[in-house]
Write an enzyme that holds these catalytic residues in place. Structure first.
Site, PDB file in Angstrom:
ATOM      1  N   PRO A 111       0.834  -1.209   0.000  1.00  0.00           N
ATOM      2  CA  PRO A 111       0.000   0.000   0.000  1.00  0.00           C
ATOM      3  C   PRO A 111       0.865   1.255   0.000  1.00  0.00           C
ATOM      4  CG  PRO A 111      -0.680  -1.543   1.724  1.00  0.00           C
ATOM      5  CD  PRO A 111       0.628  -2.023   1.210  1.00  0.00           C
ATOM      6  N   CYS A 112       0.295   2.370  -0.424  1.00  0.00           N
ATOM      7  CA  CYS A 112       1.064   3.604  -0.491  1.00  0.00           C
ATOM      8  C   CYS A 112       1.556   4.014   0.895  1.00  0.00           C
ATOM      9  CB  CYS A 112       0.234   4.716  -1.122  1.00  0.00           C
ATOM     10  SG  CYS A 112      -0.946   5.487   0.005  1.00  0.00           S
ATOM     11  N   LEU A 113       2.580   4.851   0.918  1.00  0.00           N
ATOM     12  CA  LEU A 113       3.208   5.240   2.178  1.00  0.00           C
ATOM     13  C   LEU A 113       2.244   5.968   3.109  1.00  0.00           C
ATOM     14  CD1 LEU A 113       6.628   6.488   0.756  1.00  0.00           C
ATOM     15  CD2 LEU A 113       6.191   4.330   1.956  1.00  0.00           C
ATOM     16  N   SER A 136      -0.610   5.169   3.927  1.00  0.00           N
ATOM     17  CA  SER A 136      -1.347   4.211   4.755  1.00  0.00           C
ATOM     18  C   SER A 136      -0.653   3.929   6.078  1.00  0.00           C
ATOM     19  CB  SER A 136      -1.547   2.895   3.994  1.00  0.00           C
ATOM     20  OG  SER A 136      -0.307   2.229   3.798  1.00  0.00           O
ATOM     21  N   ARG A 137       0.565   4.397   6.229  1.00  0.00           N
ATOM     22  CA  ARG A 137       1.320   4.173   7.477  1.00  0.00           C
ATOM     23  C   ARG A 137       1.025   5.240   8.534  1.00  0.00           C
ATOM     24  NH1 ARG A 137       2.264   1.238   3.288  1.00  0.00           N
ATOM     25  NH2 ARG A 137       4.351   0.340   2.971  1.00  0.00           N
TER      26      ARG A 137
END
Length: 284
Positions: free
Chosen positions: A184-186, A188-189
């Site tokens: 998932p794209c960054l 999402s962190r």
């Protein structure tokens, strides 16, 4: 190098997806380099031919440089042209606000950038993206709403392909990402409700790159201000406690701007932050 002819075992899956591709004209495939979009691109390339397929990759600070390079290499393996477009989702209030619908604003920005000028310049008859049948049943996928609003096709989901089916297709074409973990794209962190910034994305990317270089097969670095909460596959967590590995992780976290680095004993939890909020709101 031509795309390998697919193994017969996945022929029925490939035919099912092919039935949902345009009969005429050129197809743009919204492409991230993950197994879903790469498999869709491969099926389109195999079915329509190289001249009728264009991979369209959105490039922004939320895309890790390592993922971008891998995506370009995978498209080259497939034999598909790649158009890289710059997206500015970080300028969109809804994206920065980072509620559970953040992905809607990201996907909407991407599909808006694939505008009439791009469609005309590249002679596109349609645009498709790699939602699979498992994704279509999940409540934590607001990006699907943006796809619907922009009339984007979803051939994998419409053909009924599950994630396991998609991986079978990827293996049939011998794609290098066939067994690649989800990435998932960054953004999402970053926990929902906390602003998405380029600085935070860069911190996450730097520490995740170190974890990759240390040999971990997958990771998520959750950004909690001064704390980097690291999620690893459960069978690899013990390595993080080895003295030299632990020192390397700590040093990388410090360089990235974190004060503390901790390993979450629950391992990798895909979508856990979003699902917990949706559950609290009674949306599940």
């Amino acid at each position: 190098m031509p795309l390998p002819q697919p193994a017969d075992a996945a022929g029925h899956l490939i035919d099912a997806v092919a039935a949902h591709l345009p009969d005429e004209g050129r197809l743009g495939v919204a492409y991230s380099g993950g197994v879903d979009s790469a498999s869709l691109l491969a099926v389109a390339r195999h079915t329509l031919g190289p001249e009728r397929v264009l991979a369209i990759m959105a490039v922004s600070p939320s895309l890790a440089a390592r993922e971008r390079a891998l995506a370009v290499d995978t498209a080259a393996f497939i034999g598909a042209e790649v158009l890289q477009i710059t997206t500015r989702e970080q300028d969109v209030d809804g994206y920065r606000d980072n509620d559970v619908d953040r992905c809607y604003f990201c996907k909407n920005e991407m599909f808006e950038r694939i505008d009439a000028a791009v469609i005309d310049e590249h002679d596109l008859a349609a645009v498709a993206y790699g939602e699979n049948a498992d994704d279509a049943r999940r409540i934590d996928r607001p990006g699907a709403r943006a796809a619907t609003e922009h009339g984007v096709l979803r051939p994998l989901a419409d053909a009924g392909l599950t994630k396991a089916d998609v991986r079978a297709v990827a293996r049939a074409f011998d794609l290098p990402v066939a067994d690649k973990p989800a990435a998932p794209c960054l953004a999402s962190r970053i926990p929902h409700g906390h602003e998405v910034t380029e600085e935070k994305l860069a911190q996450v990317e730097a520490l995740e790159l170190t974890l990759y270089q240390l040999g971990f097969s997958d990771s998520r670095v959750r950004h909690h201000g001064e704390i980097a909460r690291i999620e690893l596959p459960t069978d690899e967590m013990a390595r993080a406690a080895e003295p030299q590995i632990a020192r390397d992780i700590e040093a990388s976290a410090t360089r990235a701007g974190f004060t503390y680095a901790t390993v979450d004993l629950r391992g990798i939890q895909s979508g856990a932050m979003t699902l917990s909020i949706l559950n609290a709101r009674g949306s599940l």
